[in-house]
Write an enzyme that holds these catalytic residues in place. Structure first.
Site, PDB file in Angstrom:
ATOM      1  N   ARG A 116       0.850  -1.194   0.000  1.00  0.00           N
ATOM      2  CA  ARG A 116       0.000   0.000   0.000  1.00  0.00           C
ATOM      3  C   ARG A 116       0.880   1.236   0.000  1.00  0.00           C
ATOM      4  O   ARG A 116       2.093   1.137   0.085  1.00  0.00           O
ATOM      5  CB  ARG A 116      -0.961  -0.023   1.190  1.00  0.00           C
ATOM      6  CG  ARG A 116      -0.272  -0.112   2.515  1.00  0.00           C
ATOM      7  CD  ARG A 116      -1.250  -0.178   3.676  1.00  0.00           C
ATOM      8  NE  ARG A 116      -0.534  -0.409   4.909  1.00  0.00           N
ATOM      9  CZ  ARG A 116      -1.078  -0.534   6.102  1.00  0.00           C
ATOM     10  NH1 ARG A 116      -2.374  -0.450   6.250  1.00  0.00           N
ATOM     11  NH2 ARG A 116      -0.351  -0.733   7.169  1.00  0.00           N
ATOM     12  N   CYS A 120       4.537   8.314  -4.885  1.00  0.00           N
ATOM     13  CA  CYS A 120       5.554   9.292  -4.517  1.00  0.00           C
ATOM     14  C   CYS A 120       4.830  10.517  -3.958  1.00  0.00           C
ATOM     15  O   CYS A 120       3.917  11.032  -4.604  1.00  0.00           O
ATOM     16  CB  CYS A 120       6.356   9.650  -5.769  1.00  0.00           C
ATOM     17  SG  CYS A 120       7.086  11.283  -5.692  1.00  0.00           S
ATOM     18  N   GLU A 155      -2.035   7.398   7.919  1.00  0.00           N
ATOM     19  CA  GLU A 155      -0.653   7.308   8.412  1.00  0.00           C
ATOM     20  C   GLU A 155       0.354   7.755   7.357  1.00  0.00           C
ATOM     21  O   GLU A 155       1.174   6.965   6.876  1.00  0.00           O
ATOM     22  CB  GLU A 155      -0.331   5.892   8.875  1.00  0.00           C
ATOM     23  CG  GLU A 155      -1.063   5.502  10.135  1.00  0.00           C
ATOM     24  CD  GLU A 155      -0.548   4.203  10.753  1.00  0.00           C
ATOM     25  OE1 GLU A 155       0.139   3.435  10.063  1.00  0.00           O
ATOM     26  OE2 GLU A 155      -0.856   3.964  11.927  1.00  0.00           O
ATOM     27  N   GLU A 311      -6.398   4.380  16.438  1.00  0.00           N
ATOM     28  CA  GLU A 311      -6.103   2.961  16.226  1.00  0.00           C
ATOM     29  C   GLU A 311      -5.281   2.443  17.396  1.00  0.00           C
ATOM     30  O   GLU A 311      -4.343   3.103  17.853  1.00  0.00           O
ATOM     31  CB  GLU A 311      -5.235   2.750  14.974  1.00  0.00           C
ATOM     32  CG  GLU A 311      -5.926   2.869  13.658  1.00  0.00           C
ATOM     33  CD  GLU A 311      -4.954   2.513  12.512  1.00  0.00           C
ATOM     34  OE1 GLU A 311      -4.011   1.739  12.727  1.00  0.00           O
ATOM     35  OE2 GLU A 311      -5.159   3.050  11.414  1.00  0.00           O
ATOM     36  N   TRP A 319       2.700  -7.250  12.601  1.00  0.00           N
ATOM     37  CA  TRP A 319       3.862  -6.724  11.877  1.00  0.00           C
ATOM     38  C   TRP A 319       5.159  -6.735  12.684  1.00  0.00           C
ATOM     39  O   TRP A 319       6.175  -6.260  12.192  1.00  0.00           O
ATOM     40  CB  TRP A 319       3.565  -5.310  11.362  1.00  0.00           C
ATOM     41  CG  TRP A 319       2.790  -4.435  12.290  1.00  0.00           C
ATOM     42  CD1 TRP A 319       1.444  -4.210  12.257  1.00  0.00           C
ATOM     43  CD2 TRP A 319       3.285  -3.681  13.417  1.00  0.00           C
ATOM     44  NE1 TRP A 319       1.058  -3.371  13.280  1.00  0.00           N
ATOM     45  CE2 TRP A 319       2.166  -3.025  14.003  1.00  0.00           C
ATOM     46  CE3 TRP A 319       4.537  -3.502  13.986  1.00  0.00           C
ATOM     47  CZ2 TRP A 319       2.277  -2.198  15.117  1.00  0.00           C
ATOM     48  CZ3 TRP A 319       4.655  -2.677  15.099  1.00  0.00           C
ATOM     49  CH2 TRP A 319       3.525  -2.035  15.652  1.00  0.00           C
ATOM     50  N   GLU A 359      -2.870  -8.824   7.003  1.00  0.00           N
ATOM     51  CA  GLU A 359      -3.267  -8.533   8.377  1.00  0.00           C
ATOM     52  C   GLU A 359      -4.271  -9.546   8.927  1.00  0.00           C
ATOM     53  O   GLU A 359      -4.980  -9.264   9.887  1.00  0.00           O
ATOM     54  CB  GLU A 359      -3.795  -7.101   8.452  1.00  0.00           C
ATOM     55  CG  GLU A 359      -2.738  -6.132   7.968  1.00  0.00           C
ATOM     56  CD  GLU A 359      -2.986  -4.675   8.310  1.00  0.00           C
ATOM     57  OE1 GLU A 359      -3.765  -4.051   7.786  1.00  0.00           O
ATOM     58  OE2 GLU A 359      -2.392  -4.119   9.067  1.00  0.00           O
TER      59      GLU A 359
HETATM   60  C1  GAL Z   1      -1.647   0.923  11.081  1.00  0.00           C
HETATM   61  C2  GAL Z   1      -2.473   1.169   9.838  1.00  0.00           C
HETATM   62  C3  GAL Z   1      -3.657   0.228   9.749  1.00  0.00           C
HETATM   63  C4  GAL Z   1      -3.236  -1.167  10.069  1.00  0.00           C
HETATM   64  C5  GAL Z   1      -2.598  -1.193  11.440  1.00  0.00           C
HETATM   65  C6  GAL Z   1      -2.170  -2.562  11.893  1.00  0.00           C
HETATM   66  O1  GAL Z   1      -0.342   1.312  10.888  1.00  0.00           O
HETATM   67  O2  GAL Z   1      -2.952   2.490   9.804  1.00  0.00           O
HETATM   68  O3  GAL Z   1      -4.206   0.314   8.461  1.00  0.00           O
HETATM   69  O4  GAL Z   1      -2.354  -1.624   9.106  1.00  0.00           O
HETATM   70  O5  GAL Z   1      -1.449  -0.395  11.419  1.00  0.00           O
HETATM   71  O6  GAL Z   1      -1.539  -2.508  13.151  1.00  0.00           O
END
Ligand code: GAL
Length: 694
Positions: A116, A120, A155, A311, A319, A359
């Site tokens: 994603r 640029c 973000e 979030e 991740w 995810e």
């Molecule tokens: C954030 C992002 C989300 C999702 C989340 C997972 O960085 O805005 O879309 O990827 O992390 O932790």
């Protein structure tokens, strides 16, 4: 219907919900989603963050059918929308039509479509298409009653904070030409006479790329500034479109806590509401400490105005190398911590756990087992609990101490290969100073040196590598007015073009701090040194990483001296009285315990309490509306503790009026409502068995 003041979030409760990706699910699921959202107390969701390709399947043809249906459905259930402009990631067709919009890494390698943020930041083609979509979204949904807030992009800079493609290089040159005008001004600013770097034409200037040796630090610093600005310009361009069509709707973009690549002071200045994405690592039992610093920044970015945690993970993320889940109760406590620190709600990534994509193992409010999942039970319980905290909404956090955060200094002090030591890390230092303040019981704001609001007694500057006259004047005025200022090492070394201040460090702070730095004396890896006890009352301090040969001015009092190594006997910490206050300079990087020792002394000079034998796991933060104080008592530890609270305080979470001690289980919390006290007073909460007053 509630009338909301212009450009505030259109919600009359603490925000509760999460990212929602209905386009990843068959429409039959949507009714169930809405039903379960209500059951969980959800009142707002963020969407459609990554759905541009589904809205604009062919150039210029927008299909809002599915989006209309889901927004209407949500609204029928009374659920509002933090509406994304959906520009976070471009569709494949746009990338194939205009491969130039793909970013390049520092080695000039083009990053391919397949993840994603495939754009640029400087691409005019991307911008044109993104703005067209923003406009279409605003026209379509600007009047929709479900619209609570605009969520621009997502973000910024998460995956592509810097780009080295030819378009970015050209944009960098334009940015430089605007900043410096004549090329000779750039030569002067960048000090290009060193190593034969002189330019005769802007066309010859490139972003700093992989080169044969150390890069010109001024060039590097300007590239950091430019790259932050390039994304800021994109943000501003979307804001302009939205303001034109929906002037009363608040705009935000979700931040990533203390994120080096973007100067969030600049971003916050152009938006209406600060929102943050916070992912404290559940594997780290101390993660709540840097979290408190991040939240201190979030509430301070707009001068103390409430912000919103947009979030967080209900449990594990997907991740990290190892994605440890949150133990039961951790998510609740993390949410309450953010609210304690000024967030007007707690939101998640994401509502329903994905079945596919990168995810799919990331936790969600509704786990793979649906309403049977642990995360659903815990998020539903929290949703119910937050209704009890309605009165907290809109209130402000009390803090008498602030830490200075300066992105120029962060960038400049990280210049590769040209510093006395690569070990003095800006973020580590800032976290260490803040961590010591946290341990001593303080809630800490994060401020700019040029914008010190009323009400602070102590300003802590862990590092201000790049310092200006304006910053020095503001800090001096604070001290003269009665404040205590403490400044960490390697500060006020260079000016904004990376030139060493005349006469050396601490340049514009020299008079205020009463000190001159003669030479940096960084310590080799693993080597520690010592500083004699300060004011004869604390143990010996431990230095790590960094020491300095300093010469105190006659006006300054030497508070402590080095007592090991080459610098033994020389001044290490000085204090310079000025006006009604004092400025302290600490010339070494100190161990965590030693920072506490120093800060204890400075807090005392500032007339502020410091907890003596801290039960470090208990955090106390107060929000206030001036009439009622809401004292959050958060036990971040796993073991039970007991606190004695002000008589008659009502715990909003249990609706019980406290009398005598209040037991807090591991990860337990209380939110105590009491009549507001004087701004200078601290809450009298006693934590037993260790008997700590904060
Ligand atoms: C954030 C992002 C989300 C999702 C989340 C997972 O960085 O805005 O879309 O990827 O992390 O932790």
């Amino acid at each position: 219907m509630t009338a909301f003041p212009p450009r505030t979030i259109r919600l009359d409760a603490l925000a509760y919900g999460g990212d929602y990706n209905p386009d990843q699910w068959p429409e039959e699921t949507w009714e169930e989603d809405a039903r379960l959202m209500l059951e969980a107390g959800v009142n707002i969701v963020s969407l459609p963050v990554f759905s541009w390709p589904l809205i604009e399947k062919t150039p210029g043809h927008y299909d809002f059918g599915w989006l209309d249906r889901i927004i209407d459905l949500l609204w029928r259930h009374g659920i509002k929308v933090d509406l994304a402009t959906a520009t976070a990631t471009p569709p494949a067709w746009l990338v194939r039509q205009h491969p130039d919009i793909l970013p390049h890494n520092v080695d000039g390698v083009r990053l391919e479509f397949g993840s994603r943020q495939a754009y640029c930041p400087s691409s005019p083609v991307f911008r044109e298409h993104a703005l067209r979509l923003t406009e279409a979204m605003a026209n379509r949904y600007g009047e929709h009653p479900a619209l609570a807030l605009w969520h621009i992009s997502n973000e910024y800079g998460d995956h592509v904070p810097r780009c080295w493609c030819p378009t970015s290089a050209a944009h960098f040159r334009d940015w430089l030409a605007k900043r410096y005008g004549d090329i000779e001004a750039l030569n002067e600013a960048w000090g290009t006479s060193c190593w034969g770097q002189n330019y005769t034409d802007y066309d010859h200037v490139e972003p700093p790329r992989t080169s044969m040796g150390p890069i010109n630090p001024s060039q590097q610093l300007d590239f950091e500034r430019f790259s932050s600005d390039a994304l800021l310009q994109l943000f501003q361009a979307e804001i302009d479109v939205l303001r034109r069509i929906t002037p009363d709707i608040a705009v935000t973009t979700n931040f990533m806590s203390l994120f080096k690549e973007l100067n969030y002071w600049d971003f916050a200045a152009v938006e209406d509401l600060v929102t943050d994405d916070a992912y404290p690592d559940p594997a780290d039992p101390q993660a709540h400490v840097p979290a408190a610093l991040n939240y201190g920044l979030m509430r301070s970015l707009k001068g103390g105005q409430p912000w919103l945690l947009l979030e967080q993970a209900p449990s594990a993320v997907s991740w990290r190398d190892v994605n440890v889940p949150k133990v039961p109760g951790r998510m609740r406590l993390d949410s309450l911590q953010a609210i304690a620190h000024g967030s007007d709600g707690a939101m998640f990534f994401q509502w329903r756990q994905a079945k596919f994509g990168p995810e799919k193992y990331h936790s969600a409010m509704l786990g793979h087992r649906g309403e049977k999942s642990r995360s659903f039970h815990e998020t539903a319980a929290l949703g119910a609990e937050l209704k009890r905290l309605a009165a907290v909404r809109g209130t402000r956090v009390r803090a008498r101490v602030a830490v200075v955060a300066d992105w120029d200094s962060w960038w400049g002090s990280a210049a590769p290969d040209s510093l006395p030591s690569q070990r003095l890390d800006w973020l580590e230092q800032t976290r260490a100073w803040h961590g010591a303040l946290f341990a001593l019981g303080h809630t800490v704001d994060v401020v700019q040196a040029t914008d010190l609001r009323e009400g602070y007694d102590l300003i802590v500057v862990p590092n201000l590598y790049i310092a200006t006259e304006a910053q020095a004047q503001s800090l001096a005025a604070f001290v003269e007015g009665g404040g205590q200022l403490i400044v960490g090492p390697f500060s006020a070394v260079v000016d904004p073009t990376e030139k060493v201040h005349a006469g050396g460090a601490p340049g514009p702070l020299r008079d205020l701090l009463g000190v001159e730095v003669d030479e940096w004396w960084p310590l080799p890896d693993g080597q520690e040194g010592t500083i004699t006890s300060i004011a004869g009352r604390t143990p010996t301090l431990t230095t790590r990483i960094w020491t300095e040969w300093i010469e105190p001015a006659p006006s300054a009092e030497v508070v402590a001296r080095y007592d090991s190594g080459v610098l033994a006997g020389r001044a290490a910490i000085v204090r310079n009285a000025r006006g009604r206050g004092a400025a302290w300079y600490v010339s070494a990087a100190l161990s965590d315990d030693s920072l506490e020792d120093v800060l204890r002394l400075v807090l005392e000079s500032a007339g502020l309490p410091a907890r003596e034998t801290a039960d470090r796991d208990v955090e106390i933060v107060t929000r206030t509306d001036g009439e009622t104080d809401f004292i959050f008592v958060l036990n971040h530890g796993q073991t039970a503790t007991s606190v004695t609270v002000p008589a008659g305080a009502l715990d909003l979470l249990t609706d019980v009026t406290a009398s005598g001690p209040l037991d807090l289980p591991g990860l337990g919390a209380a939110v105590l409502a009491t009549p507001a006290r004087h701004p200078k007073d601290f809450p009298t909460v006693t934590i037993s068995p260790k008997n700590i007053e904060v």
